[in-house]
Motif scaffolding. Structure first.
Motif, PDB file in Angstrom:
ATOM      1  N   UNK A 104       3.875   2.991 -11.602  1.00 37.87           N
ATOM      2  CA  UNK A 104       2.631   2.481 -11.110  1.00 37.87           C
ATOM      3  C   UNK A 104       2.395   2.304  -9.754  1.00 37.87           C
ATOM      4  N   UNK A 105       3.359   1.884  -8.930  1.00 36.40           N
ATOM      5  CA  UNK A 105       3.160   1.897  -7.354  1.00 36.40           C
ATOM      6  C   UNK A 105       2.862   3.134  -6.924  1.00 36.40           C
ATOM      7  N   UNK A 106       3.773   4.373  -7.229  1.00 34.10           N
ATOM      8  CA  UNK A 106       3.374   5.916  -6.924  1.00 34.10           C
ATOM      9  C   UNK A 106       1.975   6.084  -7.345  1.00 34.10           C
ATOM     10  N   UNK A 107       1.605   5.677  -8.567  1.00 37.93           N
ATOM     11  CA  UNK A 107       0.073   6.222  -8.780  1.00 37.93           C
ATOM     12  C   UNK A 107      -1.082   5.346  -8.040  1.00 37.93           C
ATOM     13  N   UNK A 108      -0.723   4.040  -7.717  1.00 37.83           N
ATOM     14  CA  UNK A 108      -1.799   3.249  -6.850  1.00 37.83           C
ATOM     15  C   UNK A 108      -1.766   3.967  -5.477  1.00 37.83           C
ATOM     16  N   UNK A 109      -0.688   4.400  -4.990  1.00 38.39           N
ATOM     17  CA  UNK A 109      -0.669   5.088  -3.691  1.00 38.39           C
ATOM     18  C   UNK A 109      -1.541   6.363  -3.569  1.00 38.39           C
ATOM     19  N   UNK A 110      -1.241   7.057  -4.715  1.00 35.89           N
ATOM     20  CA  UNK A 110      -1.851   8.375  -4.880  1.00 35.89           C
ATOM     21  C   UNK A 110      -3.530   8.141  -4.995  1.00 35.89           C
ATOM     22  N   UNK A 111      -3.868   7.173  -5.870  1.00 39.01           N
ATOM     23  CA  UNK A 111      -5.303   6.776  -5.914  1.00 39.01           C
ATOM     24  C   UNK A 111      -5.983   6.422  -4.611  1.00 39.01           C
ATOM     25  N   UNK A 132      -9.355  -2.621  -8.387  1.00 42.10           N
ATOM     26  CA  UNK A 132      -8.361  -2.573  -9.557  1.00 42.10           C
ATOM     27  C   UNK A 132      -7.537  -1.434  -9.574  1.00 42.10           C
ATOM     28  N   UNK A 133      -6.256  -1.404  -9.441  1.00 42.81           N
ATOM     29  CA  UNK A 133      -5.466  -0.405  -9.727  1.00 42.81           C
ATOM     30  C   UNK A 133      -4.254  -0.319 -10.337  1.00 42.81           C
ATOM     31  N   UNK A 134      -3.617   0.701 -10.693  1.00 39.67           N
ATOM     32  CA  UNK A 134      -2.500   0.557 -11.816  1.00 39.67           C
ATOM     33  C   UNK A 134      -1.261  -0.673 -11.448  1.00 39.67           C
ATOM     34  N   UNK A 135      -0.905  -0.688 -10.173  1.00 37.44           N
ATOM     35  CA  UNK A 135       0.169  -1.613 -10.092  1.00 37.44           C
ATOM     36  C   UNK A 135      -0.208  -3.004  -9.763  1.00 37.44           C
ATOM     37  N   UNK A 136      -1.510  -3.276  -9.370  1.00 35.99           N
ATOM     38  CA  UNK A 136      -2.227  -4.387  -9.496  1.00 35.99           C
ATOM     39  C   UNK A 136      -1.947  -5.475  -8.303  1.00 35.99           C
ATOM     40  N   UNK A 137      -0.970  -5.172  -7.564  1.00 35.96           N
ATOM     41  CA  UNK A 137      -0.666  -6.043  -6.142  1.00 35.96           C
ATOM     42  C   UNK A 137      -0.548  -5.255  -5.060  1.00 35.96           C
ATOM     43  N   UNK A 143       7.431  -2.109   1.995  1.00 36.51           N
ATOM     44  CA  UNK A 143       7.768  -1.716   0.604  1.00 36.51           C
ATOM     45  C   UNK A 143       7.355  -0.177   0.451  1.00 36.51           C
ATOM     46  N   UNK A 144       6.277   0.375   1.004  1.00 33.26           N
ATOM     47  CA  UNK A 144       6.067   1.741   0.847  1.00 33.26           C
ATOM     48  C   UNK A 144       6.962   2.734   1.540  1.00 33.26           C
ATOM     49  N   UNK A 145       7.630   2.452   2.393  1.00 29.96           N
ATOM     50  CA  UNK A 145       8.731   3.072   3.206  1.00 29.96           C
ATOM     51  C   UNK A 145       9.872   2.966   2.196  1.00 29.96           C
ATOM     52  N   UNK A 146      10.165   2.002   1.482  1.00 24.96           N
ATOM     53  CA  UNK A 146      11.289   1.954   0.560  1.00 24.96           C
ATOM     54  C   UNK A 146      10.906   2.788  -0.612  1.00 24.96           C
ATOM     55  N   UNK A 147       9.747   2.769  -1.038  1.00 24.51           N
ATOM     56  CA  UNK A 147       9.413   3.497  -2.086  1.00 24.51           C
ATOM     57  C   UNK A 147       9.539   5.045  -2.063  1.00 24.51           C
ATOM     58  N   UNK A 148       9.219   5.289  -0.556  1.00 23.76           N
ATOM     59  CA  UNK A 148       9.461   6.906  -0.220  1.00 23.76           C
ATOM     60  C   UNK A 148      10.936   7.137  -0.263  1.00 23.76           C
ATOM     61  N   UNK A 149      11.808   6.201   0.076  1.00 23.50           N
ATOM     62  CA  UNK A 149      12.960   6.627   0.092  1.00 23.50           C
ATOM     63  C   UNK A 149      13.684   6.580  -1.218  1.00 23.50           C
ATOM     64  N   UNK A 462       3.897  12.046  -2.858  1.00 24.87           N
ATOM     65  CA  UNK A 462       2.735  11.190  -3.358  1.00 24.87           C
ATOM     66  C   UNK A 462       1.463  11.693  -2.840  1.00 24.87           C
ATOM     67  N   UNK A 463       1.479  12.318  -1.783  1.00 28.78           N
ATOM     68  CA  UNK A 463       0.356  13.364  -1.288  1.00 28.78           C
ATOM     69  C   UNK A 463       0.071  14.471  -2.167  1.00 28.78           C
ATOM     70  N   UNK A 464       1.065  14.992  -2.856  1.00 27.15           N
ATOM     71  CA  UNK A 464       1.153  16.086  -4.161  1.00 27.15           C
ATOM     72  C   UNK A 464       0.367  15.491  -5.252  1.00 27.15           C
ATOM     73  N   UNK A 465       0.775  14.200  -5.558  1.00 29.10           N
ATOM     74  CA  UNK A 465       0.090  13.754  -6.611  1.00 29.10           C
ATOM     75  C   UNK A 465      -1.370  13.617  -6.569  1.00 29.10           C
ATOM     76  N   UNK A 466      -1.809  13.019  -5.229  1.00 29.80           N
ATOM     77  CA  UNK A 466      -3.230  13.050  -4.971  1.00 29.80           C
ATOM     78  C   UNK A 466      -3.926  14.137  -4.994  1.00 29.80           C
ATOM     79  N   UNK A 467      -3.163  15.113  -4.610  1.00 31.95           N
ATOM     80  CA  UNK A 467      -3.767  16.564  -4.620  1.00 31.95           C
ATOM     81  C   UNK A 467      -4.024  17.153  -6.041  1.00 31.95           C
TER      82      UNK A 467
END
Length: 530
Positions: A104-111, A132-137, A143-149, A462-467
């Motif tokens: 859900x966090x990955x989807x929110x970043x792509x959105x 409103x977005x999938x992660x909701x917070x 945290x974004x840097x940690x998600x990438x890792x 994440x940029x690929x998901x957005x694409x």
């Protein structure tokens, strides 16, 4: 918490000592788990330990909506559209299957990347607060840097595999590369190379596969910045074999043409359509035979507005057998399609003359450039005397040799007999070039500002998901001729104005939806939100 310390090279490391029974060796053993460093008497946890604790918290937390304690209104319409598209193309389900709790966090970043054109990741907080977005917070920068890792190579490849099965079993895949400049000196693959943007910066290269029917990106891989296009096919074949596509069908420009690449594709029984240089012996032989009689009405195709002819040829196939130390040879059938375009001929001649004008001026003014010395020697005859100075004449023979192939281009394939179908598929390559443009301009990718390999890999994914999401929208906008009235940003903004209202103790409701907005959802193949 209880922990032990160990000093290594002057640094105090903290670790937890866990005892366990080794059933094979029949004895008790100890295992150390390093959790951080002790700095000035205080324990500072490392990233790995913090991530593990955060994941444990997510797994033990109860799912479900958080009760609303105050009135709130958020933008909803565009995020709803992206959520529906993610369902339609399988992005949501495949992310959940491959990435578990963080999907859900990955989807929110792509959105966010899709809806906020060109914005950096650290500005997510402002957007997340109003939408409103999938992660909701909120997802803070740390945290974004940690998600990438946390985006591992295994999870990425599993995602590509699932997406390929959904979209790409029967279609040709356009393949191309682009260069992405970087200021970072810490990334191993950042190298100086041929920069397609003309930047005088080190770069990485990005290779992308794009479906000719689905018009969706399928797969990407990161390459060192000094790797030429022609060298990428071998590894691409290995990677795509992992995707379990029954048969790979590749469409490539002539930058990927080499005998080795053609042989490699044939060896794996893959289909291909590739641009071929007119100077190639196979093409040149036929051009020399037909050039004087080719541009006639009998060879004109009104649908293409091109002059067209096709030849069936035999390719000299070679396959190395490393174990035996031998080379297997044979003949493989291919189709050579040759085209001629009057307008391209004029354009080519104009570009060539402008180039010669520039070179001649450099010679006359004495401002010669080292990279142009070959052209000076080829197209000009230069005499220099103390009395008369520089005298320049043209090498007419070399100029005529260069001009004779203007307007001609050729395609080589082992599967497509029809020249009309071949050029239709080849022209779809424009999609991949436009996709790279979208990736760089809209998705904050013109310059990569990350400083670690893991962050680069995560951000690219994440940029690929957005694409993927943008490519679906772009296709629907073209089908329904929406670009006549909207840019993509204007289209998304039109839907983004629909609001989502929340009040304590009451069910949520939406703001008014206009007839225009209803039609836009329908054109996207999405139900109107209720």
């Amino acid at each position: 918490m209880d922990y032990k310390t160990q000093v290594i090279n002057g640094t105090t490391y903290a670790f937890i000592d866990k005892s366990h029974w080794n059933s094979e060796k029949k004895r008790g053993e100890h295992k150390r788990k390093y959790i951080g460093k002790v700095i000035e008497g205080k324990l500072v946890f490392n990233k790995k330990y913090l991530l593990e604790k955060q994941l444990e918290t997510q797994k033990t937390s109860k799912p479900g909506p958080v009760p609303v304690t105050s009135c709130k209104r958020s933008f909803y319409g565009a995020v709803y559209l992206l959520s529906c598209i993610a369902e339609k193309i399988g992005l949501r389900d495949d992310l959940k299957a491959c990435f578990g709790d963080i999907y859900k966090e990955l989807m929110s970043l792509a959105f966010y990347l899709v809806l906020e054109e060109g914005q950096a990741m650290y500005r997510f907080k402002k957007w997340g607060h109003t939408h409103v977005h999938p992660f909701g917070a909120d997802i803070p920068s740390q945290r974004i840097s940690r998600l990438f890792g946390m985006i591992t190579e295994d999870a990425k490849m599993a995602y590509f595999k699932r997406q390929a099965k959904r979209h790409c079993e029967t279609e040709y895949l356009a393949f191309d590369t682009t260069s992405i400049s970087s200021f970072s000196e810490l990334l191993k693959q950042v190298k100086y190379g041929k920069n397609k943007e003309g930047d005088d910066l080190p770069q990485i290269n990005l290779a992308l596969l794009f479906g000719e029917v689905s018009m969706l990106p399928v797969y990407y891989r990161k390459l060192p910045g000094n790797i030429a296009d022609v060298k990428t096919i071998d590894n691409l074949i290995k990677d795509v074999d992992f995707l379990d596509l029954v048969k790979l069908q590749l469409c490539m420009d002539r930058g990927f043409f080499s005998q080795k690449n053609i042989n490699e594709l044939m060896k794996h029984h893959h289909k291909f359509l590739i641009g071929a240089r007119t100077g190639l012996k196979l093409v040149k032989t036929h051009l020399d035979d037909i050039r004087d009689s080719f541009v006639t009405r009998s060879n004109y195709n009104p649908a293409l507005q091109l002059y067209v002819c096709t030849f069936t040829e035999q390719w000299d196939y070679e396959e190395e057998k490393p174990r035996l130390g031998t080379i297997k040879t044979g003949k493989r059938r291919v189709y050579l399609h040759i085209y001629y375009n009057d307008q391209h001929c004029t354009d080519d001649r104009n570009r060539f003359n402008h180039m010669l004008d520039r070179y001649e001026e450099e010679l006359q003014t004495g401002k010669r450039k080292r990279e142009h010395e070959g052209a000076y020697a080829k197209y000009f005859i230069v005499h220099e005397t103390p009395a008369r100075g520089i005298a320049i004449a043209y090498n007419d023979k070399a100029i005529r040799e260069a001009e004779k192939d203007f307007g001609y281009f050729a395609l080589l394939t082992n599967s497509i007999k029809d020249p009309v179908e071949a050029i239709r598929i080849y022209r779809m390559r424009d999609l991949i070039e436009k996709s790279f443009g979208n990736l760089k301009e809209r998705l904050d990718m013109r310059r990569m500002s990350v400083s670690s390999e893991e962050n680069l890999e995560g951000k690219l994914f994440v940029q690929f998901l957005a694409l993927e999401l943008m490519s679906y929208i772009k296709r629907q906008m073209e089908i329904h001729d929406l670009y006549r009235n909207y840019t993509m940003q204007e289209f998304l903004d039109e839907l983004d104005t629909i609001e989502y209202y929340q009040q304590p103790g009451r069910a949520h409701h939406l703001s008014e939806i206009t007839e225009k907005q209803r039609k836009l959802y329908e054109m996207m193949g999405v139900d109107v939100p209720t």
